[in-house]
Design an enzyme around this catalytic site. Structure first.
Site, PDB file in Angstrom:
ATOM      1  CB  SER A 155      -0.950   0.014   1.203  1.00 11.15           C
ATOM      2  OG  SER A 155      -0.233   0.149   2.414  1.00 11.15           O
ATOM      3  CE  LYS A 166      -2.841   2.260   4.702  1.00 13.23           C
ATOM      4  NZ  LYS A 166      -2.640   1.328   3.570  1.00 13.23           N
TER       5      LYS A 166
END
EC number: 3.4.21.89
Length: 364
Positions: free
Chosen positions: A52, A138
């Protein structure tokens, strides 16, 4: 008269000598206590299990994460087995009978847009303490009080285009002339074939460094960005409500909740903020007729008690992030990712597994 100045030494000599077992026990105890304090208050090591964050962080990267940058979060669940995951084989490695209130010590800085952050996943299905939820990593895209918008995959914050990560990845529609693509080329260029649309058309995630090389191959007819069009409602995208026809690439505007910010309670705001009001701030929100009730009391407004952040993966079309589960509460923040200390490529042979160029590399 002579004074005996060696009485302390004699006292020491009279002390019973520690056994080898006791010495080993003391050494192990000290090591466990010291490492627990370091891991809890200063920094921890984490591994990247998915793609990701490619190409900023790669699957198989091992990171050091600083907890003192934003201020160490005091343990919410103080009774747990050190160094183990929250659950192993379905069994908890902690005792949730004792829960402490959230508190964070002062840090070196505050969390800023652009930081790569480790946090506890807000939507974790584990109905347990915040600090025992799954760790995610993230990039922070918006801070409390910011207005976030995504237009054709470009993030805007407060009306200004956000700086993209240097090696951020996205999807492309790749059209070929029908020739079969060489799997070795796909592997060497680190391209992910996400979906095959027709015999000649594919959706692929292409790293920035590989784009020009891949485009130059004779079998490639065209490469175009793959985008969800404006106004296309994706029920899997936050807030999962048809009032807001948002998707991965066209989203918002959405204002991030900030401590002390007051909103009016109506269908539109409740669709956006009910998860924060109920799940993260512990209130019961009900709707009866034209009225809203917070903890049983009629309420026209609500004032937030906490700050919230917006986190997204740099691999924009292969990331489950805030676009899916919404805001990240401040209390879920673990720390700032600082450096990769090791990187292992499981797809390579034993002689090429270590990515030497990524060892001790700062994270940008």
């Amino acid at each position: 008269m002579k004074w005996n100045l060696n009485f302390k030494r004699k006292a020491d000599q009279n002390k019973p000598k520690k056994s080898k077992t006791r010495e080993w026990f003391d050494a192990i105890l000290f090591a466990v206590v010291a490492s627990t304090i370091i891991r809890g208050l200063l920094f921890s090591a984490y591994a990247i299990p998915s793609g990701s964050m490619e190409g900023t962080l790669l699957t198989g990267d091992y990171l050091f994460v600083s907890k003192f940058n934003y201020g160490p979060r005091m343990p919410i669940t103080p009774v747990s087995v050190p160094f183990l995951e929250a659950r192993i084989g379905g069994f908890k490695t902690y005792w949730d009978g004792l829960q402490l209130p959230y508190y964070r010590l002062p840090g070196l800085s505050s969390l800023k847009k652009g930081d790569v952050v480790v946090f506890n996943l807000p939507s974790d299905s584990l109905n347990g303490p915040v600090d025992m939820k799954t760790n995610y990593i993230k990039r922070c895209q918006a801070e409390p009080g910011d207005v976030l918008t995504i237009v054709n995959s470009q993030v805007y914050v407060n009306g200004k285009a956000a700086k993209n990560a240097p090696k951020a990845q996205t999807s492309y529609v790749v059209s070929t002339d029908g020739q079969e693509l060489n799997p070795q080329v796909i592997h060497d260029l680190h391209i992910e074939v996400y979906q095959q649309l027709t015999n000649t058309d594919f959706i692929m995630i292409i790293p920035v460094d590989s784009y020009n090389s891949f485009k130059s191959y004779s079998a490639i007819k065209s490469i175009k960005p793959y985008l969800d069009p404006t106004g296309q409602f994706d029920p899997g995208i936050f807030p999962h409500n048809a009032l807001y026809k948002w998707n991965n690439d066209n989203f918002g505007p959405l204002k991030l909740p900030k401590k002390g910010w007051k909103i009016r309670l109506n269908d539109s705001t409740v669709a956006l903020y009910s998860r924060a009001i109920q799940n993260y701030e512990g209130n019961k929100l009900t709707h009866v007729g034209n009225n809203y009730f917070v903890n049983g009391a009629k309420a026209d407004t609500y004032t937030f008690k906490e700050n919230y952040y917006w986190m997204m993966g740099d691999n924009r079309h292969n990331s489950e992030d805030s676009r899916v589960w919404g805001y990240v509460p401040e209390q879920n923040i673990v720390g700032k990712a600082m450096i990769t200390w090791m990187s292992i490529d499981s797809t390579e042979n034993i002689f090429n597994k270590v990515r030497w160029s990524r060892i001790l590399r700062p994270i940008e």
